[in-house]
Design a protein around this motif. Structure first.
Motif, PDB file in Angstrom:
ATOM      1  N   LYS A  28      33.237  68.579  16.649  1.00 45.54           N
ATOM      2  CA  LYS A  28      32.630  67.321  17.112  1.00 45.54           C
ATOM      3  C   LYS A  28      31.558  66.827  16.152  1.00 45.54           C
ATOM      4  CE  LYS A  28      33.883  67.977  21.783  1.00 45.54           C
ATOM      5  NZ  LYS A  28      33.992  67.775  23.043  1.00 45.54           N
ATOM      6  N   SER A  29      30.784  67.749  15.614  1.00 44.62           N
ATOM      7  CA  SER A  29      29.725  67.335  14.684  1.00 44.62           C
ATOM      8  C   SER A  29      30.298  66.798  13.383  1.00 44.62           C
ATOM      9  CB  SER A  29      28.794  68.508  14.382  1.00 44.62           C
ATOM     10  OG  SER A  29      28.073  68.868  15.537  1.00 44.62           O
ATOM     11  N   GLN A  30      31.390  67.400  12.884  1.00 45.38           N
ATOM     12  CA  GLN A  30      31.950  66.887  11.631  1.00 45.38           C
ATOM     13  C   GLN A  30      32.541  65.512  11.830  1.00 45.38           C
ATOM     14  OE1 GLN A  30      35.165  66.087  10.488  1.00 45.38           O
ATOM     15  NE2 GLN A  30      36.302  66.852  12.226  1.00 45.38           N
ATOM     16  N   LEU A  31      33.169  65.268  12.988  1.00 46.00           N
ATOM     17  CA  LEU A  31      33.729  63.933  13.246  1.00 46.00           C
ATOM     18  C   LEU A  31      32.601  62.906  13.332  1.00 46.00           C
ATOM     19  CD1 LEU A  31      36.127  62.112  13.737  1.00 46.00           C
ATOM     20  CD2 LEU A  31      36.061  62.776  16.157  1.00 46.00           C
ATOM     21  N   ALA A  32      31.523  63.257  13.995  1.00 45.70           N
ATOM     22  CA  ALA A  32      30.368  62.345  14.081  1.00 45.70           C
ATOM     23  C   ALA A  32      29.783  62.095  12.694  1.00 45.70           C
ATOM     24  CB  ALA A  32      29.306  62.924  15.015  1.00 45.70           C
ATOM     25  N   TRP A  33      29.679  63.167  11.884  1.00 49.26           N
ATOM     26  CA  TRP A  33      29.148  63.009  10.527  1.00 49.26           C
ATOM     27  C   TRP A  33      30.035  62.101   9.703  1.00 49.26           C
ATOM     28  CZ3 TRP A  33      30.872  64.087   5.594  1.00 49.26           C
ATOM     29  CH2 TRP A  33      29.918  63.976   4.591  1.00 49.26           C
ATOM     30  N   ARG A  34      31.368  62.323   9.758  1.00 49.34           N
ATOM     31  CA  ARG A  34      32.288  61.482   8.979  1.00 49.34           C
ATOM     32  C   ARG A  34      32.211  60.028   9.419  1.00 49.34           C
ATOM     33  NH1 ARG A  34      37.855  62.242   9.228  1.00 49.34           N
ATOM     34  NH2 ARG A  34      37.725  63.220  11.247  1.00 49.34           N
ATOM     35  N   THR A  35      32.040  59.799  10.701  1.00 50.26           N
ATOM     36  CA  THR A  35      31.954  58.435  11.220  1.00 50.26           C
ATOM     37  C   THR A  35      30.696  57.741  10.704  1.00 50.26           C
ATOM     38  OG1 THR A  35      33.187  59.084  13.193  1.00 50.26           O
ATOM     39  CG2 THR A  35      31.893  57.059  13.336  1.00 50.26           C
ATOM     40  N   ARG A  36      29.588  58.457  10.666  1.00 49.54           N
ATOM     41  CA  ARG A  36      28.319  57.875  10.201  1.00 49.54           C
ATOM     42  C   ARG A  36      28.223  57.792   8.690  1.00 49.54           C
ATOM     43  NH1 ARG A  36      26.259  61.488  13.838  1.00 49.54           N
ATOM     44  NH2 ARG A  36      25.399  62.736  12.145  1.00 49.54           N
ATOM     45  N   HIS A  37      28.919  58.674   7.987  1.00 46.78           N
ATOM     46  CA  HIS A  37      28.779  58.776   6.530  1.00 46.78           C
ATOM     47  C   HIS A  37      30.129  58.616   5.833  1.00 46.78           C
ATOM     48  CE1 HIS A  37      25.358  61.021   8.272  1.00 46.78           C
ATOM     49  NE2 HIS A  37      24.700  60.435   7.303  1.00 46.78           N
ATOM     50  N   LYS A  38      30.778  57.495   6.076  1.00 43.73           N
ATOM     51  CA  LYS A  38      32.122  57.272   5.514  1.00 43.73           C
ATOM     52  C   LYS A  38      32.136  57.364   3.997  1.00 43.73           C
ATOM     53  CE  LYS A  38      33.554  54.460   9.353  1.00 43.73           C
ATOM     54  NZ  LYS A  38      33.505  53.154   9.912  1.00 43.73           N
ATOM     55  N   GLN A  39      31.146  56.793   3.379  1.00 47.29           N
ATOM     56  CA  GLN A  39      31.081  56.794   1.917  1.00 47.29           C
ATOM     57  C   GLN A  39      30.907  58.212   1.376  1.00 47.29           C
ATOM     58  OE1 GLN A  39      31.134  53.646   0.046  1.00 47.29           O
ATOM     59  NE2 GLN A  39      31.797  55.121  -1.473  1.00 47.29           N
ATOM     60  N   ALA A  40      30.025  58.981   1.990  1.00 51.29           N
ATOM     61  CA  ALA A  40      29.803  60.361   1.537  1.00 51.29           C
ATOM     62  C   ALA A  40      31.057  61.203   1.745  1.00 51.29           C
ATOM     63  CB  ALA A  40      28.622  60.975   2.278  1.00 51.29           C
ATOM     64  N   PHE A  41      31.737  60.991   2.866  1.00 51.89           N
ATOM     65  CA  PHE A  41      32.981  61.723   3.102  1.00 51.89           C
ATOM     66  C   PHE A  41      34.019  61.342   2.049  1.00 51.89           C
ATOM     67  CE2 PHE A  41      37.195  62.088   5.132  1.00 51.89           C
ATOM     68  CZ  PHE A  41      37.220  63.469   5.307  1.00 51.89           C
ATOM     69  N   ALA A  42      34.103  60.062   1.723  1.00 54.74           N
ATOM     70  CA  ALA A  42      35.057  59.609   0.702  1.00 54.74           C
ATOM     71  C   ALA A  42      34.742  60.237  -0.651  1.00 54.74           C
ATOM     72  CB  ALA A  42      35.035  58.090   0.596  1.00 54.74           C
ATOM     73  N   ASP A  43      33.466  60.336  -0.986  1.00 50.33           N
ATOM     74  CA  ASP A  43      33.075  60.969  -2.252  1.00 50.33           C
ATOM     75  C   ASP A  43      33.483  62.442  -2.272  1.00 50.33           C
ATOM     76  OD1 ASP A  43      31.948  58.607  -3.185  1.00 50.33           O
ATOM     77  OD2 ASP A  43      29.907  59.151  -2.572  1.00 50.33           O
ATOM     78  N   LEU A  44      33.218  63.148  -1.188  1.00 46.46           N
ATOM     79  CA  LEU A  44      33.573  64.562  -1.084  1.00 46.46           C
ATOM     80  C   LEU A  44      35.086  64.744  -1.134  1.00 46.46           C
ATOM     81  CD1 LEU A  44      32.697  67.492  -0.603  1.00 46.46           C
ATOM     82  CD2 LEU A  44      32.604  66.966   1.854  1.00 46.46           C
ATOM     83  N   LEU A  45      35.772  63.943  -0.363  1.00 41.82           N
ATOM     84  CA  LEU A  45      37.229  64.003  -0.327  1.00 41.82           C
ATOM     85  C   LEU A  45      37.826  63.715  -1.704  1.00 41.82           C
ATOM     86  CD1 LEU A  45      39.982  64.047   1.096  1.00 41.82           C
ATOM     87  CD2 LEU A  45      39.565  61.694   1.750  1.00 41.82           C
ATOM     88  N   GLY A  46      37.320  62.709  -2.371  1.00 44.01           N
ATOM     89  CA  GLY A  46      37.823  62.353  -3.690  1.00 44.01           C
ATOM     90  C   GLY A  46      37.616  63.466  -4.703  1.00 44.01           C
ATOM     91  N   THR A  47      36.480  64.128  -4.628  1.00 40.67           N
ATOM     92  CA  THR A  47      36.207  65.241  -5.533  1.00 40.67           C
ATOM     93  C   THR A  47      37.235  66.352  -5.342  1.00 40.67           C
ATOM     94  OG1 THR A  47      33.850  64.714  -5.533  1.00 40.67           O
ATOM     95  CG2 THR A  47      34.460  66.946  -6.203  1.00 40.67           C
ATOM     96  N   VAL A  48      37.537  66.666  -4.091  1.00 36.17           N
ATOM     97  CA  VAL A  48      38.526  67.705  -3.800  1.00 36.17           C
ATOM     98  C   VAL A  48      39.916  67.251  -4.246  1.00 36.17           C
ATOM     99  CG1 VAL A  48      39.677  68.967  -1.934  1.00 36.17           C
ATOM    100  CG2 VAL A  48      37.196  68.718  -1.924  1.00 36.17           C
ATOM    101  N   ALA A  49      40.258  65.992  -3.987  1.00 28.82           N
ATOM    102  CA  ALA A  49      41.577  65.482  -4.377  1.00 28.82           C
ATOM    103  C   ALA A  49      41.759  65.514  -5.896  1.00 28.82           C
ATOM    104  CB  ALA A  49      41.777  64.063  -3.840  1.00 28.82           C
TER     105      ALA A  49
END
Length: 146
Positions: A28-49
């Motif tokens: 639940k906390s990660q979903l809330a974090w991703r919802t609030r921090h879309k840009q940061a999640f995209a940066d993290l995701l892109g780095t892994v990709a």
């Protein structure tokens, strides 16, 4: 199934990141974090990709590998979710990623998944999938890879 046939496969980077976040802070906390921090999640995701694609490219040596999404998907998700594409995703990185891709298969979402099953999967995995959103993502990905 492709890996069972002997093909190299690269899992969806977002599931790797979501799984790590689930382990660190809970579903639940990660979903809330991703919802609030879309840009940061995209940066993290892109780095892994990018890391996954680079590893696959060096391992492929002319063979066939299958990516469950690519770094270019970050462009589509940015459009759908209304944020700027990650800064690292420069035109040069986009060209480099596109040059490694020989074919793209965009699989349309199944509407047959029952609402209860989808809700249970989302609850267990920390995803936020909904059928209408999945159709929109599918349409935008068609534009990204065209």
């Amino acid at each position: 199934r492709l890996s069972a046939l002997g093909y190299r496969t690269v899992p969806e980077a977002s599931m790797r990141v979501i799984s790590a976040l689930n382990s660190l802070i809970g579903t639940k906390s990660q979903l809330a974090w991703r919802t609030r921090h879309k840009q940061a999640f995209a940066d993290l995701l892109g780095t892994v990709a990018v890391e996954q694609e680079t590893q696959e490219a060096s391992a492929s040596e002319g063979g066939t590998g299958f990516l469950d999404r690519s770094v270019l998907d970050c462009l589509g998700y940015a459009r759908v979710r209304g944020y700027e594409p990650p800064a690292f995703l420069t035109p040069a990185v986009q060209r480099q990623s596109a040059a490694r891709i020989k074919a793209v298969f965009i699989v349309e979402p199944l509407d047959s998944m029952r609402a209860e099953a989808l809700a249970a999967r989302n609850e267990a995995s920390g995803r936020a999938t909904d059928p209408a959103g999945a159709r929109q993502v599918c349409e935008v990905m068609g534009e990204v890879y065209s």
